[in-house]
Design an enzyme around this catalytic site. Sequence first.
Site, PDB file in Angstrom:
ATOM      1  N   LYS A  34      20.473 -38.249  35.252  1.00 50.59           N
ATOM      2  CA  LYS A  34      20.621 -37.201  36.274  1.00 50.59           C
ATOM      3  C   LYS A  34      20.760 -35.885  35.504  1.00 50.59           C
ATOM      4  O   LYS A  34      21.736 -35.659  34.786  1.00 50.59           O
ATOM      5  CB  LYS A  34      21.844 -37.498  37.142  1.00 50.59           C
ATOM      6  CG  LYS A  34      22.662 -36.306  37.640  1.00 50.59           C
ATOM      7  CD  LYS A  34      22.035 -35.509  38.745  1.00 50.59           C
ATOM      8  CE  LYS A  34      23.009 -34.405  39.194  1.00 50.59           C
ATOM      9  NZ  LYS A  34      22.845 -33.162  38.411  1.00 50.59           N
ATOM     10  N   GLU A  79      32.331 -37.453  27.707  1.00 52.48           N
ATOM     11  CA  GLU A  79      32.383 -36.364  26.724  1.00 52.48           C
ATOM     12  C   GLU A  79      32.692 -35.101  27.508  1.00 52.48           C
ATOM     13  O   GLU A  79      31.833 -34.571  28.209  1.00 52.48           O
ATOM     14  CB  GLU A  79      31.032 -36.234  25.995  1.00 52.48           C
ATOM     15  CG  GLU A  79      30.692 -37.418  25.117  1.00 52.48           C
ATOM     16  CD  GLU A  79      31.567 -37.538  23.883  1.00 52.48           C
ATOM     17  OE1 GLU A  79      32.277 -36.560  23.546  1.00 52.48           O
ATOM     18  OE2 GLU A  79      31.568 -38.613  23.268  1.00 52.48           O
ATOM     19  N   CYS A  92      30.882 -27.273  23.898  1.00 54.49           N
ATOM     20  CA  CYS A  92      32.159 -27.972  24.039  1.00 54.49           C
ATOM     21  C   CYS A  92      32.953 -27.927  22.750  1.00 54.49           C
ATOM     22  O   CYS A  92      34.168 -27.980  22.768  1.00 54.49           O
ATOM     23  CB  CYS A  92      31.908 -29.402  24.478  1.00 54.49           C
ATOM     24  SG  CYS A  92      30.701 -30.216  23.444  1.00 54.49           S
ATOM     25  N   GLU A 144      39.094 -24.022  29.386  1.00 52.95           N
ATOM     26  CA  GLU A 144      37.840 -23.823  28.675  1.00 52.95           C
ATOM     27  C   GLU A 144      37.053 -22.756  29.441  1.00 52.95           C
ATOM     28  O   GLU A 144      36.719 -22.950  30.604  1.00 52.95           O
ATOM     29  CB  GLU A 144      37.067 -25.141  28.670  1.00 52.95           C
ATOM     30  CG  GLU A 144      35.770 -25.065  27.925  1.00 52.95           C
ATOM     31  CD  GLU A 144      35.032 -26.377  27.946  1.00 52.95           C
ATOM     32  OE1 GLU A 144      34.910 -26.974  29.042  1.00 52.95           O
ATOM     33  OE2 GLU A 144      34.572 -26.805  26.885  1.00 52.95           O
TER      34      GLU A 144
HETATM   35  P1  NAP Z   1      29.873 -30.387  35.284  1.00 56.15           P
HETATM   36  O1  NAP Z   1      29.989 -29.437  36.389  1.00 56.15           O
HETATM   37  O2  NAP Z   1      30.960 -31.378  35.054  1.00 56.15           O
HETATM   38  O3  NAP Z   1      28.500 -31.161  35.511  1.00 56.15           O
HETATM   39  C1  NAP Z   1      28.000 -32.125  34.616  1.00 56.15           C
HETATM   40  C2  NAP Z   1      27.031 -33.010  35.352  1.00 56.15           C
HETATM   41  O4  NAP Z   1      27.718 -33.802  36.336  1.00 56.15           O
HETATM   42  C3  NAP Z   1      25.955 -32.247  36.123  1.00 56.15           C
HETATM   43  O5  NAP Z   1      24.753 -32.943  36.067  1.00 56.15           O
HETATM   44  C4  NAP Z   1      26.545 -32.242  37.524  1.00 56.15           C
HETATM   45  O6  NAP Z   1      25.618 -31.984  38.534  1.00 56.15           O
HETATM   46  C5  NAP Z   1      27.108 -33.638  37.603  1.00 56.15           C
HETATM   47  N1  NAP Z   1      28.095 -33.834  38.659  1.00 56.15           N
HETATM   48  C6  NAP Z   1      28.858 -32.907  39.286  1.00 56.15           C
HETATM   49  N2  NAP Z   1      29.646 -33.506  40.221  1.00 56.15           N
HETATM   50  C7  NAP Z   1      29.373 -34.825  40.172  1.00 56.15           C
HETATM   51  C8  NAP Z   1      29.857 -35.963  40.894  1.00 56.15           C
HETATM   52  N3  NAP Z   1      30.789 -35.856  41.822  1.00 56.15           N
HETATM   53  N4  NAP Z   1      29.345 -37.173  40.565  1.00 56.15           N
HETATM   54  C9  NAP Z   1      28.424 -37.302  39.608  1.00 56.15           C
HETATM   55  N5  NAP Z   1      27.907 -36.275  38.912  1.00 56.15           N
HETATM   56  C10 NAP Z   1      28.392 -35.048  39.194  1.00 56.15           C
HETATM   57  O7  NAP Z   1      29.683 -29.668  33.883  1.00 56.15           O
HETATM   58  P2  NAP Z   1      28.741 -28.420  33.614  1.00 56.15           P
HETATM   59  O8  NAP Z   1      29.366 -27.251  34.255  1.00 56.15           O
HETATM   60  O9  NAP Z   1      27.341 -28.763  33.939  1.00 56.15           O
HETATM   61  O10 NAP Z   1      28.834 -28.352  31.991  1.00 56.15           O
HETATM   62  C11 NAP Z   1      29.848 -27.732  31.296  1.00 56.15           C
HETATM   63  C12 NAP Z   1      30.914 -28.727  30.840  1.00 56.15           C
HETATM   64  O11 NAP Z   1      30.359 -29.730  29.990  1.00 56.15           O
HETATM   65  C13 NAP Z   1      31.961 -28.060  29.992  1.00 56.15           C
HETATM   66  O12 NAP Z   1      33.251 -28.453  30.418  1.00 56.15           O
HETATM   67  C14 NAP Z   1      31.688 -28.585  28.585  1.00 56.15           C
HETATM   68  O13 NAP Z   1      32.768 -28.591  27.713  1.00 56.15           O
HETATM   69  C15 NAP Z   1      31.185 -29.931  28.849  1.00 56.15           C
HETATM   70  N6  NAP Z   1      30.428 -30.417  27.688  1.00 56.15           N
HETATM   71  C16 NAP Z   1      30.965 -31.401  26.884  1.00 56.15           C
HETATM   72  C17 NAP Z   1      30.291 -31.866  25.770  1.00 56.15           C
HETATM   73  C18 NAP Z   1      30.869 -32.945  24.896  1.00 56.15           C
HETATM   74  O14 NAP Z   1      30.103 -33.588  24.181  1.00 56.15           O
HETATM   75  N7  NAP Z   1      32.164 -33.181  24.891  1.00 56.15           N
HETATM   76  C19 NAP Z   1      29.036 -31.350  25.479  1.00 56.15           C
HETATM   77  C20 NAP Z   1      28.518 -30.358  26.291  1.00 56.15           C
HETATM   78  C21 NAP Z   1      29.221 -29.916  27.400  1.00 56.15           C
HETATM   79  P3  NAP Z   1      25.346 -30.432  38.933  1.00 56.15           P
HETATM   80  O15 NAP Z   1      24.429 -29.941  37.888  1.00 56.15           O
HETATM   81  O16 NAP Z   1      24.715 -30.488  40.260  1.00 56.15           O
HETATM   82  O17 NAP Z   1      26.673 -29.721  38.928  1.00 56.15           O
END
Ligand code: NAP
Length: 506
Positions: free
Chosen positions: A193, A267, A302, A404
């Site tokens: 996804k 992650e 991240c 963050e």
């Molecule tokens: P996010 O809002 O958590 O979204 C991540 C993914 O999950 C997106 O595809 C999102 O869809 C989907 N999603 C949202 N709600 C969901 C639900 N209820 N059920 C299933 N999937 C759902 O994160 P983001 O804003 O895209 O990315 C930023 C975050 O990623 C930051 O906190 C960053 O630190 C973290 N990150 C972590 C790492 C690591 O390796 N630790 C690496 C990179 C990024 P939508 O696109 O429609 O919202």
Amino acid sequence: MNTITNGTTAARTEALDIAQRLTGHVVIDGKLAPALMSETFPVENPADGSTIARVPRCRREDVERAVRSAHRAFPAWSRTPARERGRAILRIADRLQAEREPLARLLALDTGNAIATQARPEVDAAIDMLRLFAGVAGELKGKTIPWEPGTLCYTTRDPLGVVGAIIPWNAPLLLAAGKLGPALVAGNTAVVKAAEQAPLAPLRMLELMQEFLPPGVANLVTGFGEEAGQPLATHALVRKVTFTGSCEVGKHILHYCADKICPVTLELGGKSPNIVLADADLELAVPGIIMGMRFTRQGQSCSAGTRVYLHQDVYDAVIERVIPALAKLRLGDPLDESTEVGAVISREQLERIERYVTMARDTLGVRILCGGARPEGDAFARGNFYLPTLIEDVPSSSPVCRDEIFGPVALVSRWRDFDAVLEQANDTDFGLAAALWTRDLSNALAFAERIQAGFVQVNQFITPRPNLAYGGLKASGLGKEYSLESMLEHFTTSKTVIINSGKRPG
Ligand code: NAP
Ligand code: MG
């Protein structure tokens, strides 16, 4: 940004053509195909707000079709010899290598990340990640266990089934490769996804992958979290969920998986400390601090070292060098080769960054040392640009220090006592990355022992790399990625088998 060269125009036109061709499609059952859901939503170019493509707003029906396709493909793929699966992934890596430039351009257009500093290196890292896992396919080994005479006792390494891989927008190609590589090499099939804000480069990568995989082995749906992500994570046929994203959504994913007793890798975010000792080599530390901030990715990383702690004896010397270096970073059109800092992913994210900076500005004793605003000029007006920002003396209780921000904003403060600064560094819900700068081995060892983080570095602050297990402690997540061990631990299950010959040994 003012001067768009002909080269940039050609690159943009080519990337837009690919984006247009992908419009309305998902990758299901071996091909780029129209989604069942005809409703689409726009994908924006973060650098100018223009619509570059429209992607399907997939819901349960499309997810169902993708999961069914992956489920059908599983028996044959899981029985394909592991090294043959590895060879397919190697061919995919070669194909991506041949498409390196168009992919990098599409990625830059889609994410707003500068092609030279982020998008092209990300394509390279994604290819490298696939090659790592392709190369260790032969390591999917079990063990033999000495048991009774006349028996053979052993364990196996078996794939789990359909993997649901949910990725964010900040490094979408690398994160997709970091999940698909180990999942597919281990014999699983997958449904990705993509993030709503940056789905195009993964979509194109999955399209290219189909040339080397049986139909259904790797699928991709687009759409919103609750409409497409949730049906994927909760689907009964999805036997493993791997998620990269925010803590908030990570908690939901963990609940979904708890409800169906399904293994999950998370992650999540970080707010990583970067500590400079008085004896540090500043020639190394100053560029290292800046690299740690990940401002060439607009801080949308991240692993970013966003809490910088400088020993009071070197505080002024470091600040005097860091501020001009940050001010010199060149913001601009992500497709321009001379751009170092591109655009923040969305207006929403930009406004979120601004709210944190305003909160800092309104806090007594806090000073904005540089940035703290959008850049001026017509060239930046329609895009989501924000100046590299350094903020001094934010109290550790402030949300600015605890949350963050995921933008080009770093905090800096001075310290005197090593034990106290280690305590401060650990005073966070997160535990992803951490770095320390010193010439003293005993301080380096004390730091490595006591810091609560999954990815710890001394005298450098590089990004996560293939073959180095990566993942966080505390609220930064569960499980590791990017290494052989992570493939074995998170993308396989095992059986213990005892075969009794039925004859008493003579
Ligand atoms: P996010 O809002 O958590 O979204 C991540 C993914 O999950 C997106 O595809 C999102 O869809 C989907 N999603 C949202 N709600 C969901 C639900 N209820 N059920 C299933 N999937 C759902 O994160 P983001 O804003 O895209 O990315 C930023 C975050 O990623 C930051 O906190 C960053 O630190 C973290 N990150 C972590 C790492 C690591 O390796 N630790 C690496 C990179 C990024 P939508 O696109 O429609 O919202
Ligand atoms: Mg989101």
